[in-house]
Design an enzyme around this catalytic site. Structure first.
Site, PDB file in Angstrom:
ATOM      1  CB  ALA A 278      -0.942   0.013   1.210  1.00 37.43           C
TER       2      ALA A 278
ATOM      3  N   GLY B  82       0.328   5.200   0.157  1.00 41.53           N
ATOM      4  CA  GLY B  82      -1.057   5.353   0.584  1.00 41.53           C
ATOM      5  C   GLY B  82      -1.950   6.140  -0.345  1.00 41.53           C
ATOM      6  N   GLY B  83      -1.471   6.552  -1.502  1.00 43.39           N
ATOM      7  CA  GLY B  83      -2.319   7.301  -2.433  1.00 43.39           C
ATOM      8  C   GLY B  83      -3.526   6.498  -2.889  1.00 43.39           C
ATOM      9  CE  LYS B  84      -1.587   2.657  -7.567  1.00 44.39           C
ATOM     10  NZ  LYS B  84      -0.325   3.291  -7.119  1.00 44.39           N
TER      11      LYS B  84
ATOM     12  CG  ASP C 197       4.885  -1.025   2.510  1.00 43.09           C
ATOM     13  OD1 ASP C 197       4.598  -0.957   1.290  1.00 43.09           O
ATOM     14  OD2 ASP C 197       6.057  -0.976   2.930  1.00 43.09           O
TER      15      ASP C 197
ATOM     16  CB  CYS D  76       4.571   2.107 -11.789  1.00 39.02           C
ATOM     17  SG  CYS D  76       5.832   1.716 -10.569  1.00 39.02           S
TER      18      CYS D  76
END
Length: 423
Positions: free
Chosen positions: A197, A200-202, A220, A327
């Protein structure tokens, strides 16, 4: 040009050479920055995403005799709109004083020695700024300073700063990172797992899309990253998030005797939806001026991703949704993983995605044409290299600007699965 995203519990926002998270393809305002006007657009397919452009490269900036050399990672941050912080400074000219106008360069090969008074190696010009400290203060201070060392005033890329701008309402993020939470489609009252995670943006976006109703578990294995998730949740006023320092590969509880009272590890089939934004080679990240990957490192991620995917498939309830994302741009970490998952877990089915903002998957992994259409691959290589200025932004059609924002982003990959029956 490129774009950037911003999100919040009320209305998230996106970025890349554009930025933001809020809705239909229309102009919703103008942002003033460095004396220039940046148009703000609502994304037509993402109701919580705002798009804010980055302008550049600007080619008429006069380079100064006084130089500051920064590390490659610091240089990448400057290209995204950051000032230069003292820990990122590697070298400064011999007579640099506080208040001097300086030119900032990135040491993309990592060859500059810490504290050097000059550097003639390979370096990339990032723009000009005002030094906040003298050379002596930067390299002689104990303990090491952590504040701003150079305040960028004339960067090669103009990227509006969001420092302390509505911090309880906006979250800056890349567009594909905003898309992936929408693809997961979390619903109020559900139990969601974000398996990898940080930062933490998502996680916060998922909680916002659920209207903060339900439970979002974020894992995490690095403790300071978990603290960052908790800080972001607190800042955005999200109460449904519970973050734990825990290795995702060990998140499946094999002892079926009792539950762990909501803490990891978890019993099989515990979650309605799972996001596996897997550790990866990161070869889609932008900007990136230094290639430090080795073949051994790039090939090391596929086995780890499969371990995490296996855990996620076991933790997912029948009828639940699993979204896998990276990504990076490699076939091995993306389409090959999808082909492996469909063969290894026959109870998983590949699903169409909504919204479909990226392109289809890449050939080479043995997936059918129909399966490739169910994937999303964001590939900035499809966008021809071009400069942008406020004039070109002002004159561009909104439809063309939205198209560019969808394409000119980081490299990213998304696959969505549904679990048809119990394992």
């Amino acid at each position: 040009m490129s774009f950037r995203r911003v999100h919040s519990p009320c209305c998230p926002v996106h970025s890349s050479a554009w930025s933001a998270q809020l809705s239909s393809a229309c102009s919703c305002g103008v942002l003033q920055f460095n004396g220039l006007s940046f148009p703000i657009l609502q994304h037509p397919d993402l109701q919580d995403v705002l798009l804010i452009p980055v302008i550049g490269p600007r080619k008429n900036i006069k380079q100064q005799p006084c130089e500051v050399i920064v590390g490659a990672q610091c240089g990448n941050a400057v290209l995204r709109g950051a000032h230069v912080y003292v820990p990122g400074i590697v070298s400064a000219s011999k007579f640099m004083k506080g208040g001097d106008v300086v030119s900032v360069y990135s040491d993309i090969k990592g060859k500059c020695k810490k504290g050097a008074k000059e550097f003639d190696g390979t370096k990339i010009f990032l723009g000009n700024g005002i030094s906040e400290l003298s050379r002596k203060e930067i390299f002689s201070s104990l303990p090491e300073l952590k504040g701003i060392g150079v305040r960028m005033t004339d960067p090669v890329y103009l990227s509006p700063s969001f420092d302390n701008v509505l911090p309880s309402y906006l979250f800056l993020q890349n567009l594909p990172s905003a898309v992936v939470s929408h693809v997961l489609d979390p619903q109020p009252g559900e139990k969601i797992l974000d398996l990898c995670a940080a930062p933490g943006g998502k996680t916060t976006h998922i909680a916002a899309l659920m209207h903060d109703q339900g439970e979002v578990i974020a894992l995490d294995k690095i403790s300071n990253k978990v603290e960052k998730i908790k800080q972001n949740a607190l800042l955005l006023g999200l109460n449904s998030i519970r973050a734990f320092c825990f290795d995702g590969t060990k998140a499946l509880k094999l002892d079926m005797v009792k539950d762990t009272d909501g803490e990891p590890p978890f019993l099989p089939e515990s979650f309605d939806r799972i996001l596996l934004d897997a550790p990866c080679s990161g070869m889609g990240q932008r900007p990136n001026m230094a290639c430090t990957w080795t073949l051994k490192e790039v090939t090391s991620y596929q086995p780890l991703q499969r371990k995490l995917f296996t855990v996620a498939a076991e933790l997912l309830k029948p009828g639940g949704v699993l979204v896998y994302s990276t990504c990076t741009v490699t076939l091995a970490e993306n389409e090959e993983q999808v082909a492996w998952a469909l063969e290894t877990f026959p109870h998983l089915q590949l699903q169409h995605q909504d919204p479909q903002v990226g392109g289809e998957g890449m050939l080479g992994a043995g997936l059918s044409s129909e399966q490739l259409k169910r994937l999303q691959r964001f590939d900035p290589c499809v966008v021809p290299s071009q400069d942008s200025d406020t004039g070109s932004l002002r004159d561009a059609r909104i439809e063309d600007t939205i198209w560019l924002a969808n394409k000119d982003c980081i490299g990213f990959f998304i696959a969505k699965f549904i679990k048809c029956k119990s394992t």
